[in-house]
Structure formats: C-alpha cells, structure tokens
Design an enzyme around this catalytic site. Structure first.
Site, PDB file in Angstrom:
ATOM      1  N   LYS A  70      29.480  63.769  41.417  1.00  9.32           N
ATOM      2  CA  LYS A  70      29.803  62.552  40.654  1.00  9.32           C
ATOM      3  C   LYS A  70      29.994  61.394  41.629  1.00  9.32           C
ATOM      4  O   LYS A  70      30.987  61.324  42.342  1.00  9.32           O
ATOM      5  CB  LYS A  70      31.069  62.737  39.820  1.00  9.32           C
ATOM      6  CG  LYS A  70      31.460  61.501  39.013  1.00  9.32           C
ATOM      7  CD  LYS A  70      32.695  61.764  38.169  1.00  9.32           C
ATOM      8  CE  LYS A  70      33.095  60.530  37.361  1.00  9.32           C
ATOM      9  NZ  LYS A  70      33.647  59.449  38.204  1.00  9.32           N
TER      10      LYS A  70
ATOM     11  N   ASP B  34      30.713  63.666  56.635  1.00  7.38           N
ATOM     12  CA  ASP B  34      29.813  62.686  57.247  1.00  7.38           C
ATOM     13  C   ASP B  34      30.299  62.233  58.613  1.00  7.38           C
ATOM     14  O   ASP B  34      29.501  61.921  59.502  1.00  7.38           O
ATOM     15  CB  ASP B  34      29.657  61.469  56.335  1.00  7.38           C
ATOM     16  CG  ASP B  34      28.665  61.713  55.205  1.00  7.38           C
ATOM     17  OD1 ASP B  34      28.108  62.823  55.139  1.00  7.38           O
ATOM     18  OD2 ASP B  34      28.452  60.792  54.399  1.00  7.38           O
TER      19      ASP B  34
ATOM     20  N   SER C 158      34.146  63.474  42.081  1.00  5.98           N
ATOM     21  CA  SER C 158      34.643  62.105  42.182  1.00  5.98           C
ATOM     22  C   SER C 158      35.440  61.862  43.467  1.00  5.98           C
ATOM     23  O   SER C 158      34.900  61.993  44.565  1.00  5.98           O
ATOM     24  CB  SER C 158      35.474  61.784  40.937  1.00  5.98           C
ATOM     25  OG  SER C 158      35.812  60.435  40.871  1.00  5.98           O
TER      26      SER C 158
END
Length: 563
Positions: A328, A314, A303
């Site tokens: 998740k 990223d 999460s």
C-alpha cells in the site's frame, strides 16, 4: 432538520457545485474542460433524480439509507481507502489515529457464541481485568437488563457510557463452584497501545511488537528503546511489524528517527495537488544509529509499516525478515464535510528512499469486471539501495530473508473454530491459580491429556476427508463396473485403516495444538503480553532474526556493506 429541508439543501448544493465545476479558466486543457462538464452534467442529473423521487415516488424514501448507498457506490469506483464517515462513524476514525475511544467502557473484547455474548479478552489494567472478569464469562445481565440472549453488539452498547459512570455486570463463569458472579465497575477512558509488548529476550535481544502507527506510537517506541539503551546486555534489536496495517505517516517518520541520522530523507509524497508533494526527513538525534537491527514483516504489514520497513531496507539500515508485505503506497488525508461528516481521501502516493513506489494495485486501471490485479513481478522495476542492492517497486516489500510460516492442520483449525481450545484455556485458568513465566510455560504430556479428555468426540466436527474420499472411491468403482469380489475385499480391508479416530488426529498434530494452547493459557494469566512472549519461543522469523543479527559478518554482507 426535516427530510424535505435536507433534500432541498442537497439539491441546491448540487446545483451550486455544478455551476462552480462548470467555470473554465482560460488555461484549462480541453480534456479538463470535458471532465468538468461531465461532472456538472452528472451532478445536475443526480440532483434532478433526488428532487423527482421526493416529489413523485409513491412511498416515502429514506434519505440516510439512500444517500449512504449512493456515496458507498461512488467511492467503490476509486480505491478502498477513500471512505466517508458520518458523525457517528467518525469515532472509529478517531480511535484509529489516536488509539483512544471517545466513550467510557470496561475494557474487554466481547464475542458472540450460540446467540449469547461472552468476555473474550479483558485488557490489562482496564476496569474489566481489575475487577476480575475473565475470558469465557457469559454475560447474563448488565445493570437490570437480562442479556443472556443478547448479541455482542447489543451488549457492547450497554457496557459503553460516560467515563466515570458505574455499570454492574453479572456473569455465569464456567468450571467453578460459585458460577454466578456480579461485578461493580466504573467506566473508564480506554486506549489501545500501539506497542502491546516489548522486552529483552534471551538476555541480549531487544524486541518490540508494534501493531499500529498512531499519535502516541513514537513515545511508546522510545520508552522501549530507552530501556534497551540502559541495559548494557542488549546488543541487537528486532522490530516486529507483522500484522501492522499502518496509520499515521508522521509516526512512521518519527520511529525511523530513532535508527537513522538526523536529517535523513525517508519519504516523498506526490499527488495531483502540488501541496501534497512533500519530503520527509528525520528530525531528532537517533537512539540507536548503528545497533544490528531486524524488521519482521508479512502480508499484513501495510502503509506506515511499509514506510518504516522500506526506508530501513533502502538505506541498508536493517534486514527484513518474513514474507512479502501488503503493498500500500497511498496516502490519505481527512477532509471535513457538512453535518460533522468527514471524507478520508487518497491524495498522494509515497516513494521511499530508493525512489520506488510499492503500491501493488493500480485502482485507476481496472479489469472489465471491475476487479484490480496485482502488478506482476515481470513488470516491476529495479531500484538500488544505498549500498547498491537491487530492490523492486510494486507488489509490496520483499524480505531479505524469506520465512515459510507453515499452515495449521484442519484438525487444529476445527479445534479453534469450535472453541475447544478456548474452553480448555478457560477451564485451566479457573482451576489453576498460576503458571510459570510465559517464556518457560509449556504444555506437558499431562496437560495435553487433560485437553484431549476435554474435547467432546461426539460433537467434534472433523472433516473426515479420508472417509469421504473412500466413499467416493467406492461409488466410482461400482459405477465404472470394477466392483469384483477381490476389489470389494480390498476396500473392506482399507475401510478400518482410514476410519476417523479423534485420539489419533490429536496425537498426530500434538505440537501445533500445544503451541496454540500455550498461547491461550498464557494470555489468561499475562494478557496480550504473555501471549506474544509465549509465541516468540517457536517463532521462525524471530529465530532467523537472532541468527543473522548475531553474525556481524553475515549481516554486513547481506546489507551490502561488505563484499
């Protein structure tokens, strides 16, 4: 409110909701109309069942149990993150999001063992620790109630109460002369920190263990980072998100703001309702915009942990070390319900900067048996980081540097399961006034011999796998007709060589057993902080992090900044 009144209101509510669901706008598609009609039919059917059960069933039905079961069954068809909380259970949700308990307590974990309850971990700074309660104390009385054979749940209820009220706890402490001790405590408001430990390791590495994302997380992380900022020797930072199951999305965004330029997009959410489509950007000036940064992850990182780690990966801001995260990619929102209830419902999916969704399980497409399978790697899609590195969606985050955690032996597992190590740590703490700093404390040969002598060989539940396999081999040889005098002699020769020997087992697994003992003993003197600090001494992921962060050229190449 009487049971009949409650059921009547529920039926009326069902009929009203059914009517509302059946109202069709001209712009609705045939599929939407069909779906709404199905909902209306089933609501009416359910209401009718309730009414007829109450009217005709031979015995009195129990409304709370019945409706709790019905609600649980319905929610099981969606995903495990959509949950109903009644007025009593809402307290647990409050604790999950704020770290604060809505009751007063003594501040200790309570464990159950052989039908009795024990102190298993006083929290640093809480009433239990301040008063002198220790791990291993058998709770035999709370105020005037004899609790010698009370469950941990029942003892916990007695210990909880209004903040500021007194409670007397009597314990039987092992391994000391005066074993019956009584402590007078005052219940306090308790808070679980989301940063149980931070510190500067080996002079130059700022380390932060982050276990949850709650309302105060950003403040706790900032405190650690500002201390690192004030220390000119700190040249690199490790953010440890292992075992962090997540929490508040906004807290993750705030933490990211300490490492990324202000205004950086770190997240997008998309759901059925247009109001759930949001873009999240960092909002404050970073404290460390370019310091070498590593993030530790594992299968327990989920999460908001994955939002934090995924955004940093990223954007090529940090190197991820460890093992694949949980996967998740769903966002939950609390919705108030009547009678002080609450529904935590999945309202959106989140997408990290590369555009990927890391959700591992698609709960909308279940197998015939109702199970949900992980997305196979062959069906995942490739995305690109800021500097062009390939990353994939689905199945969680893959680390840039994988780490094999290794496995404890069955011997060590059995020692933990049977409380042998727990008991020895209590014995050691009750017979030694202090130990050295967790960073330097080690289990010496002398201490290990003490431990070996403390293990009751007559009660130790060894798996005796070799002995069992030899027994099966003997039976098979006899059954298949191979039991000659020569074979029998060979088996007799082999038998003593494979016979269980506790001393041999303990010596064979000395290093891993000693690691576990060191952590338990360090916790007795320095609480959770001590245990974490001790564990870092041999932590393979932390070791990898220090190695890569100390090599600027290798780190830059790994993050795609140089070829």
């Amino acid at each position: 409110m009487s049971k009949n009144t409650f059921l009547t209101l529920l039926v009326v509510a069902g009929i009203v909701l059914s009517g509302l669901t059946g109202v069709k706008a001209e712009s609705e598609s045939p599929h939407k109309q069909s779906h709404d009609a199905a909902v209306a039919r089933n609501m009416n059917t359910f209401s009718s069942i309730v009414k007829n059960l109450e009217m005709y069933y031979v015995d009195t039905i129990r409304p709370k149990e019945a409706f709790d079961a019905a609600i649980e069954a319905m929610l099981s068809t969606v995903d495990p993150y959509t949950n109903y909380y009644d007025s009593e259970a809402r307290a647990e949700l409050t604790k999950m999001t704020t770290g604060e308990y809505d009751y007063g307590g003594i501040g200790s974990f309570i464990m159950e063992r052989n039908g009795s309850s024990y102190i298993s971990g006083p929290m640093e700074g809480a009433p239990a620790a301040n008063a002198g309660l220790k791990s291993g104390d058998w709770i035999i009385k709370v105020d005037s109630v004899d609790t010698r054979h009370y469950s941990s749940a029942d003892v916990t209820k007695l210990l909880r109460g209004t903040v500021g009220t007194p409670v007397n706890v009597t314990v039987n402490r092992p391994f000391v002369t005066d074993s019956i001790l009584t402590f007078n405590l005052t219940r306090a408001k308790l808070t679980d920190p989301s940063v149980p430990y931070w510190g500067v390791i080996d002079g130059n590495t700022g380390y932060i263990r982050l276990t949850s994302f709650i309302s105060g997380t950003a403040k706790e992380v900032k405190e650690a980072l500002e201390a690192f900022k004030a220390d000119p020797n700190v040249t690199q930072i490790v953010l440890d998100l292992r075992g962090n199951g997540g929490g508040l999305l906004e807290s993750a965004v705030d933490v990211l703001g300490y490492f990324l330029p202000k205004g950086t997009e770190v997240l997008r959410t998309k759901g059925k309702d247009a109001r759930t489509e949001k873009t999240y950007k960092t909002t404050h000036t970073p404290l460390f915009p370019d310091i070498p940064l590593a993030v530790l992850i594992d299968g327990g990182s989920a999460s908001s942990s994955e939002i934090t780690a995924g955004a940093l990966q990223d954007l090529d801001r940090a190197v991820l070390i460890g093992s694949r995260s949980y996967g998740k990619g769903l966002v939950q929102q609390p919705v108030p319900l009547p009678y002080d209830g609450l529904l935590k419902v999945t309202v959106a999916k989140y997408y990290i900067p590369s555009g990927r969704l890391i959700q591992a399980l698609d709960y909308s497409h279940r197998n015939p048996d109702g199970t949900v399978a992980r997305t196979p790697d062959s069906l995942t899609n490739v995305y690109k980081t800021l500097h062009g590195r390939e990353v994939r969606d689905g199945g969680g985050l893959s680390p840039d540097i994988p780490v094999e955690w290794g496995q404890y032996s069955r011997t060590t597992y059995n020692l933990v399961r049977d409380f042998s190590i727990f008991d020895f740590a209590n014995r050691y703490a009750n017979t030694h006034s202090s130990i050295s700093d967790p960073a330097t404390f080690t289990v010496t040969d002398e201490i290990f011999e003490e431990f070996k002598n403390s293990v009751d060989s007559t009660n130790f539940k060894s798996d005796r796998i070799c002995e069992e396999m030899l027994r099966q081999l003997r039976e098979t040889v006899e059954k298949e007709g191979y039991m000659s005098e020569e074979t029998k002699a060979a088996l007799e020769t082999l038998t003593p060589l494979l016979k269980h020997n506790l001393d041999t087992e303990l010596n064979a697994h000395r290093d891993e057993i000693a690691d576990y003992i060191e952590g338990e003993i360090a916790e007795r003197y320095y609480f959770t902080k001590g245990k974490i600090r001790q564990e870092l001494k041999r932590d393979p992921a932390f070791k990898k992090a220090k190695e890569i962060l100390s090599d600027p050229a290798a780190l830059s190449k790994m993050l795609g900044k140089t070829k």
